[in-house]
Design a protein around this motif. Structure first.
Motif, PDB file in Angstrom:
ATOM      1  N   VAL A 120      11.759  11.341  -5.649  1.00 37.22           N
ATOM      2  CA  VAL A 120      11.467  10.694  -4.379  1.00 37.22           C
ATOM      3  C   VAL A 120       9.995  10.898  -4.003  1.00 37.22           C
ATOM      4  O   VAL A 120       9.493  12.024  -4.012  1.00 37.22           O
ATOM      5  N   ILE A 121       9.337   9.799  -3.663  1.00 36.04           N
ATOM      6  CA  ILE A 121       7.967   9.821  -3.154  1.00 36.04           C
ATOM      7  C   ILE A 121       7.996   9.277  -1.738  1.00 36.04           C
ATOM      8  O   ILE A 121       8.483   8.158  -1.504  1.00 36.04           O
ATOM      9  N   LEU A 122       7.497  10.057  -0.785  1.00 35.70           N
ATOM     10  CA  LEU A 122       7.482   9.661   0.617  1.00 35.70           C
ATOM     11  C   LEU A 122       6.067   9.286   1.038  1.00 35.70           C
ATOM     12  O   LEU A 122       5.134  10.063   0.835  1.00 35.70           O
ATOM     13  N   ILE A 123       5.919   8.111   1.625  1.00 32.22           N
ATOM     14  CA  ILE A 123       4.622   7.650   2.111  1.00 32.22           C
ATOM     15  C   ILE A 123       4.578   7.868   3.615  1.00 32.22           C
ATOM     16  O   ILE A 123       5.462   7.402   4.353  1.00 32.22           O
ATOM     17  N   GLY A 124       3.562   8.569   4.091  1.00 34.32           N
ATOM     18  CA  GLY A 124       3.419   8.804   5.518  1.00 34.32           C
ATOM     19  C   GLY A 124       3.066   7.530   6.271  1.00 34.32           C
ATOM     20  O   GLY A 124       2.711   6.501   5.682  1.00 34.32           O
ATOM     21  N   ILE A 125       3.177   7.600   7.581  1.00 33.73           N
ATOM     22  CA  ILE A 125       2.834   6.467   8.442  1.00 33.73           C
ATOM     23  C   ILE A 125       1.310   6.296   8.442  1.00 33.73           C
ATOM     24  O   ILE A 125       0.569   7.275   8.558  1.00 33.73           O
ATOM     25  N   PRO A 126       0.823   5.063   8.322  1.00 35.05           N
ATOM     26  CA  PRO A 126      -0.627   4.855   8.206  1.00 35.05           C
ATOM     27  C   PRO A 126      -1.362   4.957   9.529  1.00 35.05           C
ATOM     28  O   PRO A 126      -0.757   5.064  10.605  1.00 35.05           O
ATOM     29  N   ILE A 138       1.907   9.440  15.759  1.00 32.10           N
ATOM     30  CA  ILE A 138       1.869   9.230  14.308  1.00 32.10           C
ATOM     31  C   ILE A 138       1.723  10.576  13.602  1.00 32.10           C
ATOM     32  O   ILE A 138       2.418  10.855  12.620  1.00 32.10           O
ATOM     33  N   CYS A 139       0.817  11.403  14.088  1.00 30.52           N
ATOM     34  CA  CYS A 139       0.571  12.701  13.452  1.00 30.52           C
ATOM     35  C   CYS A 139       1.812  13.592  13.502  1.00 30.52           C
ATOM     36  O   CYS A 139       2.109  14.299  12.532  1.00 30.52           O
ATOM     37  N   ARG A 140       2.547  13.562  14.608  1.00 27.37           N
ATOM     38  CA  ARG A 140       3.765  14.375  14.693  1.00 27.37           C
ATOM     39  C   ARG A 140       4.823  13.871  13.715  1.00 27.37           C
ATOM     40  O   ARG A 140       5.474  14.660  13.041  1.00 27.37           O
ATOM     41  N   TYR A 141       4.978  12.557  13.633  1.00 27.64           N
ATOM     42  CA  TYR A 141       5.968  12.004  12.695  1.00 27.64           C
ATOM     43  C   TYR A 141       5.558  12.293  11.249  1.00 27.64           C
ATOM     44  O   TYR A 141       6.396  12.604  10.400  1.00 27.64           O
ATOM     45  N   ASN A 142       4.265  12.198  10.974  1.00 30.61           N
ATOM     46  CA  ASN A 142       3.811  12.501   9.614  1.00 30.61           C
ATOM     47  C   ASN A 142       4.035  13.970   9.258  1.00 30.61           C
ATOM     48  O   ASN A 142       4.346  14.301   8.111  1.00 30.61           O
ATOM     49  N   GLN A 143       3.869  14.847  10.233  1.00 25.14           N
ATOM     50  CA  GLN A 143       4.133  16.261   9.980  1.00 25.14           C
ATOM     51  C   GLN A 143       5.616  16.489   9.709  1.00 25.14           C
ATOM     52  O   GLN A 143       5.984  17.317   8.864  1.00 25.14           O
ATOM     53  N   VAL A 157       2.764  11.365   0.220  1.00 19.92           N
ATOM     54  CA  VAL A 157       1.451  10.728   0.251  1.00 19.92           C
ATOM     55  C   VAL A 157       0.926  10.772   1.682  1.00 19.92           C
ATOM     56  O   VAL A 157       1.496  10.141   2.581  1.00 19.92           O
ATOM     57  N   ASP A 158      -0.136  11.521   1.905  1.00 19.18           N
ATOM     58  CA  ASP A 158      -0.749  11.624   3.222  1.00 19.18           C
ATOM     59  C   ASP A 158      -1.625  10.400   3.444  1.00 19.18           C
ATOM     60  O   ASP A 158      -2.856  10.457   3.373  1.00 19.18           O
ATOM     61  N   LEU A 159      -0.987   9.283   3.720  1.00 18.90           N
ATOM     62  CA  LEU A 159      -1.705   8.016   3.844  1.00 18.90           C
ATOM     63  C   LEU A 159      -2.678   8.021   5.016  1.00 18.90           C
ATOM     64  O   LEU A 159      -3.809   7.528   4.913  1.00 18.90           O
ATOM     65  N   TYR A 160      -2.264   8.576   6.135  1.00 17.71           N
ATOM     66  CA  TYR A 160      -3.114   8.642   7.330  1.00 17.71           C
ATOM     67  C   TYR A 160      -4.412   9.393   7.022  1.00 17.71           C
ATOM     68  O   TYR A 160      -5.511   8.909   7.306  1.00 17.71           O
ATOM     69  N   GLY A 161      -4.293  10.568   6.408  1.00 22.83           N
ATOM     70  CA  GLY A 161      -5.468  11.343   6.058  1.00 22.83           C
ATOM     71  C   GLY A 161      -6.323  10.648   5.017  1.00 22.83           C
ATOM     72  O   GLY A 161      -7.562  10.699   5.069  1.00 22.83           O
ATOM     73  N   MET A 162      -5.666   9.995   4.075  1.00 24.12           N
ATOM     74  CA  MET A 162      -6.387   9.287   3.034  1.00 24.12           C
ATOM     75  C   MET A 162      -7.206   8.139   3.627  1.00 24.12           C
ATOM     76  O   MET A 162      -8.367   7.908   3.244  1.00 24.12           O
ATOM     77  N   ALA A 221      -5.912   2.065  -2.541  1.00 28.75           N
ATOM     78  CA  ALA A 221      -5.926   3.527  -2.469  1.00 28.75           C
ATOM     79  C   ALA A 221      -4.507   4.088  -2.505  1.00 28.75           C
ATOM     80  O   ALA A 221      -4.237   5.093  -3.174  1.00 28.75           O
ATOM     81  N   LEU A 222      -3.589   3.453  -1.791  1.00 31.86           N
ATOM     82  CA  LEU A 222      -2.199   3.908  -1.793  1.00 31.86           C
ATOM     83  C   LEU A 222      -1.580   3.738  -3.169  1.00 31.86           C
ATOM     84  O   LEU A 222      -0.869   4.629  -3.656  1.00 31.86           O
ATOM     85  N   ALA A 223      -1.843   2.618  -3.817  1.00 31.76           N
ATOM     86  CA  ALA A 223      -1.306   2.402  -5.160  1.00 31.76           C
ATOM     87  C   ALA A 223      -1.805   3.472  -6.133  1.00 31.76           C
ATOM     88  O   ALA A 223      -1.040   3.972  -6.966  1.00 31.76           O
ATOM     89  N   ALA A 224      -3.072   3.826  -6.033  1.00 33.75           N
ATOM     90  CA  ALA A 224      -3.626   4.857  -6.914  1.00 33.75           C
ATOM     91  C   ALA A 224      -2.936   6.196  -6.682  1.00 33.75           C
ATOM     92  O   ALA A 224      -2.652   6.937  -7.640  1.00 33.75           O
ATOM     93  N   ALA A 225      -2.650   6.527  -5.419  1.00 36.15           N
ATOM     94  CA  ALA A 225      -1.979   7.791  -5.108  1.00 36.15           C
ATOM     95  C   ALA A 225      -0.555   7.796  -5.646  1.00 36.15           C
ATOM     96  O   ALA A 225      -0.088   8.795  -6.215  1.00 36.15           O
ATOM     97  N   VAL A 226       0.150   6.688  -5.493  1.00 40.29           N
ATOM     98  CA  VAL A 226       1.523   6.591  -6.003  1.00 40.29           C
ATOM     99  C   VAL A 226       1.526   6.631  -7.527  1.00 40.29           C
ATOM    100  O   VAL A 226       2.360   7.298  -8.149  1.00 40.29           O
ATOM    101  N   ASP A 227       0.591   5.916  -8.150  1.00 43.24           N
ATOM    102  CA  ASP A 227       0.488   5.943  -9.615  1.00 43.24           C
ATOM    103  C   ASP A 227       0.282   7.368 -10.123  1.00 43.24           C
ATOM    104  O   ASP A 227       0.875   7.771 -11.138  1.00 43.24           O
ATOM    105  N   LEU A 228      -0.560   8.129  -9.444  1.00 40.20           N
ATOM    106  CA  LEU A 228      -0.819   9.508  -9.844  1.00 40.20           C
ATOM    107  C   LEU A 228       0.463  10.331  -9.824  1.00 40.20           C
ATOM    108  O   LEU A 228       0.755  11.080 -10.762  1.00 40.20           O
TER     109      LEU A 228
END
Length: 246
Positions: A120-126, A138-143, A157-162, A221-228
């Protein structure tokens, strides 16, 4: 074996750009994104999809959900007209705005996925480039998502930070007090995909095409993180990592 990518319009990619189109994996990828989906509604769909699949069909699930649980209630605050249009949708889609309720519902979804023995890969809220949007929420939900990923051995995937790394001071966007511009955006990008590039150029938004949906930069950028993470799980058989992981 296939990869199931499930979520809302950010996954589906008709409005804005989807990261799925930019993945480099050799595995088949199923786009199960749906416009307007919320955590509650997506979990119901997820169960129907996986319960209808043979156990060996899907080995990885990429989940990106939670944005509409915050976005739809926010739209209700823009004006009485917006509230009249979106309050019924919030109720119908069962948006979760309470932190504890969101954590409980998200964990229920994760426990189901782990029983299926999926990676499972979880993507945070952007980062949402909308005027006066409550980014603290958003930050609370991402945490919450990050903590649950750590507890359940999932990738995160810390999309917000990315995105903030890509654009440290993003500008904001507004549909003003009417829903018509938002509807025209969605309809135009769905029926005439080339207009996405035009909107991206003219609005000069660093991370999105309309304040919400990914532009090409965020999608890539998100695709690269998921690919990794997909590569690392394939090489090492691990569901955890670092950087864009827990």
């Amino acid at each position: 074996m296939a990869i199931l990518c499930i979520g809302d319009s950010l996954t589906y990619g008709r409005v804005g750009y989807s990261y799925i189109d930019r993945l480099k994996t050799n595995q088949p990828v199923i786009n199960a994104g749906k416009n307007g989906d919320t955590l509650h509604r997506m979990t119901q769909r997820l169960r129907r999809i996986l319960d209808g699949c043979a156990a060996e069909t899907i080995d990885t699930c990429v989940v990106g959900i939670g944005t509409n649980d915050l976005l739809l209630p926010y739209l209700c605050t823009l004006s009485p007209l917006w509230a009249m249009q979106f309050a019924p949708r919030c109720r119908r889609m069962q948006c979760i705005t309470d932190d504890k309720e969101f954590a409980f519902a998200y964990e229920q979804m994760l426990e189901y996925l782990k029983r299926r023995q999926l990676h499972v890969i979880l993507i945070g809220i952007p980062y949402l480039q909308l005027e006066h949007f409550p980014h603290d929420k958003i930050c609370r939900y991402n945490q919450i998502i990050r903590s649950l990923a750590h507890q359940h051995g999932c990738s995160f995937v810390d999309l917000y930070g990315m995105q903030l790394h890509l654009a440290p001071s993003p500008c904001s966007f507004s549909w003003q007090h009417r829903n018509l511009p938002r509807m025209l955006d969605s309809t135009g990008m769905t029926l005439f995909p080339p207009i996405k590039a035009h909107l991206e150029r003219t609005r000069r938004l660093e991370l999105s095409v309309d304040g919400v949906h990914y532009n090409r930069r965020s999608a890539a950028a998100l695709a690269a993180a998921v690919d990794l993470l997909l590569d690392e799980s394939s090489c090492f058989g691990s569901s955890c990592g670092y950087g864009f992981r827990t």
